[in-house]
Design a protein around this motif. Sequence first.
Motif, PDB file in Angstrom:
ATOM      1  N   SER A   1       0.861  -6.551 -11.554  1.00  6.14           N
ATOM      2  CA  SER A   1       1.243  -6.263 -12.937  1.00  6.14           C
ATOM      3  C   SER A   1       2.196  -5.076 -13.034  1.00  6.14           C
ATOM      4  CB  SER A   1       0.007  -6.032 -13.799  1.00  6.14           C
ATOM      5  OG  SER A   1      -0.557  -4.789 -13.440  1.00  6.14           O
ATOM      6  N   GLY A   2       2.242  -4.231 -11.990  1.00  7.38           N
ATOM      7  CA  GLY A   2       3.187  -3.111 -12.011  1.00  7.38           C
ATOM      8  C   GLY A   2       4.605  -3.501 -11.638  1.00  7.38           C
ATOM      9  N   ARG A   3       4.784  -4.711 -11.159  1.00  2.49           N
ATOM     10  CA  ARG A   3       6.095  -5.071 -10.594  1.00  2.49           C
ATOM     11  C   ARG A   3       7.192  -5.233 -11.642  1.00  2.49           C
ATOM     12  NH1 ARG A   3       7.309  -6.668  -5.262  1.00  2.49           N
ATOM     13  NH2 ARG A   3       5.501  -6.561  -3.902  1.00  2.49           N
ATOM     14  N   GLU A   4       6.830  -5.726 -12.821  1.00  2.52           N
ATOM     15  CA  GLU A   4       7.912  -5.979 -13.777  1.00  2.52           C
ATOM     16  C   GLU A   4       8.561  -4.671 -14.221  1.00  2.52           C
ATOM     17  OE1 GLU A   4       7.256  -8.473 -17.226  1.00  2.52           O
ATOM     18  OE2 GLU A   4       9.240  -7.861 -17.968  1.00  2.52           O
ATOM     19  N   ALA A   5       7.716  -3.678 -14.585  1.00  2.00           N
ATOM     20  CA  ALA A   5       8.277  -2.393 -15.024  1.00  2.00           C
ATOM     21  C   ALA A   5       9.072  -1.758 -13.886  1.00  2.00           C
ATOM     22  CB  ALA A   5       7.151  -1.478 -15.480  1.00  2.00           C
ATOM     23  N   ARG A   6       8.569  -1.883 -12.665  1.00  2.00           N
ATOM     24  CA  ARG A   6       9.301  -1.348 -11.509  1.00  2.00           C
ATOM     25  C   ARG A   6      10.667  -2.018 -11.385  1.00  2.00           C
ATOM     26  NH1 ARG A   6       9.272  -3.724  -5.895  1.00  2.00           N
ATOM     27  NH2 ARG A   6       9.660  -2.076  -4.379  1.00  2.00           N
ATOM     28  N   ALA A   7      10.675  -3.356 -11.526  1.00  2.00           N
ATOM     29  CA  ALA A   7      11.938  -4.089 -11.380  1.00  2.00           C
ATOM     30  C   ALA A   7      12.930  -3.664 -12.465  1.00  2.00           C
ATOM     31  CB  ALA A   7      11.671  -5.591 -11.435  1.00  2.00           C
TER      32      ALA A   7
ATOM     33  N   GLU B   1      10.341   5.045  -6.919  1.00  2.00           N
ATOM     34  CA  GLU B   1       8.984   5.304  -6.418  1.00  2.00           C
ATOM     35  C   GLU B   1       8.008   4.409  -7.168  1.00  2.00           C
ATOM     36  OE1 GLU B   1       8.003   7.235  -3.968  1.00  2.00           O
ATOM     37  OE2 GLU B   1      10.014   8.030  -3.578  1.00  2.00           O
ATOM     38  N   HIS B   2       7.001   3.930  -6.470  1.00  2.00           N
ATOM     39  CA  HIS B   2       6.016   3.084  -7.129  1.00  2.00           C
ATOM     40  C   HIS B   2       4.654   3.316  -6.499  1.00  2.00           C
ATOM     41  CE1 HIS B   2       4.726  -0.312  -9.574  1.00  2.00           C
ATOM     42  NE2 HIS B   2       4.072  -0.771  -8.522  1.00  2.00           N
ATOM     43  N   GLN B   3       3.614   3.297  -7.326  1.00  2.00           N
ATOM     44  CA  GLN B   3       2.264   3.477  -6.808  1.00  2.00           C
ATOM     45  C   GLN B   3       1.666   2.114  -6.484  1.00  2.00           C
ATOM     46  OE1 GLN B   3       1.318   6.691  -6.290  1.00  2.00           O
ATOM     47  NE2 GLN B   3      -0.238   5.651  -5.036  1.00  2.00           N
TER      48      GLN B   3
ATOM     49  N   VAL C   1       0.851  -1.193   0.000  1.00  2.00           N
ATOM     50  CA  VAL C   1       0.000   0.000   0.000  1.00  2.00           C
ATOM     51  C   VAL C   1       0.889   1.246   0.000  1.00  2.00           C
ATOM     52  CG1 VAL C   1      -1.502   1.346   1.554  1.00  2.00           C
ATOM     53  CG2 VAL C   1      -1.999  -1.074   1.143  1.00  2.00           C
ATOM     54  N   SER C   2       0.526   2.245  -0.789  1.00  2.00           N
ATOM     55  CA  SER C   2       1.215   3.537  -0.720  1.00  2.00           C
ATOM     56  C   SER C   2       0.481   4.430   0.262  1.00  2.00           C
ATOM     57  CB  SER C   2       1.239   4.203  -2.098  1.00  2.00           C
ATOM     58  OG  SER C   2       2.060   3.451  -2.971  1.00  2.00           O
ATOM     59  N   PHE C   3       1.234   4.959   1.221  1.00  2.00           N
ATOM     60  CA  PHE C   3       0.666   5.872   2.221  1.00  2.00           C
ATOM     61  C   PHE C   3       1.582   7.089   2.250  1.00  2.00           C
ATOM     62  CE2 PHE C   3       0.118   7.437   6.591  1.00  2.00           C
ATOM     63  CZ  PHE C   3      -1.255   7.578   6.625  1.00  2.00           C
ATOM     64  N   GLY C   4       1.167   8.167   1.569  1.00  2.00           N
ATOM     65  CA  GLY C   4       2.103   9.268   1.357  1.00  2.00           C
ATOM     66  C   GLY C   4       3.300   8.727   0.590  1.00  2.00           C
ATOM     67  N   SER C   5       4.502   9.084   1.027  1.00  2.00           N
ATOM     68  CA  SER C   5       5.683   8.596   0.307  1.00  2.00           C
ATOM     69  C   SER C   5       6.188   7.279   0.887  1.00  2.00           C
ATOM     70  CB  SER C   5       6.785   9.644   0.358  1.00  2.00           C
ATOM     71  OG  SER C   5       7.054   9.958   1.704  1.00  2.00           O
TER      72      SER C   5
ATOM     73  N   GLU D   1      -4.039  -9.169  -8.928  1.00  2.00           N
ATOM     74  CA  GLU D   1      -3.436  -9.367 -10.245  1.00  2.00           C
ATOM     75  C   GLU D   1      -3.021  -8.018 -10.831  1.00  2.00           C
ATOM     76  OE1 GLU D   1      -5.830 -12.207 -12.402  1.00  2.00           O
ATOM     77  OE2 GLU D   1      -4.845 -11.561 -14.257  1.00  2.00           O
ATOM     78  N   ALA D   2      -3.898  -7.035 -10.700  1.00  2.00           N
ATOM     79  CA  ALA D   2      -3.582  -5.693 -11.205  1.00  2.00           C
ATOM     80  C   ALA D   2      -2.391  -5.104 -10.441  1.00  2.00           C
ATOM     81  CB  ALA D   2      -4.808  -4.791 -11.076  1.00  2.00           C
ATOM     82  N   LEU D   3      -2.367  -5.324  -9.138  1.00  2.00           N
ATOM     83  CA  LEU D   3      -1.272  -4.787  -8.310  1.00  2.00           C
ATOM     84  C   LEU D   3       0.069  -5.411  -8.713  1.00  2.00           C
ATOM     85  CD1 LEU D   3      -0.864  -2.856  -5.943  1.00  2.00           C
ATOM     86  CD2 LEU D   3      -1.334  -4.766  -4.383  1.00  2.00           C
TER      87      LEU D   3
END
Length: 288
Positions: free
Chosen positions: A109-115, A179-181, A79-83, A105-107
Amino acid sequence: MERFLVARTMSVTMNADLHCHSTVSDGWLEPQALVQRAAANGVELLALTDHDELGGIDAASEAAAALGLRLIAGVEISVSFGSETVHIVGLGIDHRCAVLVEALEALRSGREARARRMSDELARCGIAAAYEGARRFARNPALVSRAHFARHLVASGVMPNVKTVFDHYLARGKPGYVEHQWARLEDAVGWIRRAGGVAVVAHPARYRLSSAEMARLFDDFVAAGGEAVEVVSGAHSEDEMRRFATVARQRRLLASRASDFHGEGESPVDVGRCNPLPPDLTPVWSRL
Ligand code: AMP
Ligand code: MN
Ligand code: MN
Ligand code: MN
């Protein structure tokens, strides 16, 4: 006799460990092996809580049934809470709940680009091909975590251990951190509740929040329907345990006991080997 058994299964002193990881996220042990280790360590009630993943629950349940250990389906949601990133554990969820399954699943899906971005940042520090290296430590390609990067950097001799990798490269503010949302707090708590589970603030002492921000985290968490806090955590000192025991009393939250075990040599506390909860608190397992 029956009354005694009921009292025993609800007891604050039972060996409950309600937070640990398998190879389905960033733990070292397969779900079956993790359950076997828990049973060997005397765990009576275990929750498997992989990061943003439910893929280990069926295998863990089967292994637990064979060993006579009670397994609770769980998850640890980013979870993102502020920064700051905070982790919300869900316990006693229906791991087939479509709302939860799709949200995770949606959450993920952001991991590969982040990695890949982390890998690019590490390349600027002279560490080449970190993504490929981290991937070799990740059994689940959809769940590459900073822990996998840390293991790769240790294995390739960049740093002596996982802690120093985080201190130098991967903690917030360090060069390999991006940073990641992640999910919104109220969404994460909402998905857990939709799946019939109890939401728990994981290892609160680990967050870099001021007292006012910490109070707001708990205000928002309770307002969203959250009910529990990890008082005893493998990531907490005794002073931190006492601090969050006080929070649990003041806010009338249920208390959880959690090793956050990832693997031998990497985790300060083995599965099932955490301190007991203060006896006046209401254990979260009284609701499970
Ligand atoms: P991620 O979900 O990719 O941000 O990775 C978070 C994971 O990295 C945590 O669940 C831990 O397994 C690991 N981790 C985070 N901070 C540390 C730290 N300071 N020392 C060791 N492991 C850490
Ligand atoms: Mn982890
Ligand atoms: Mn965590
Ligand atoms: Mn964890």
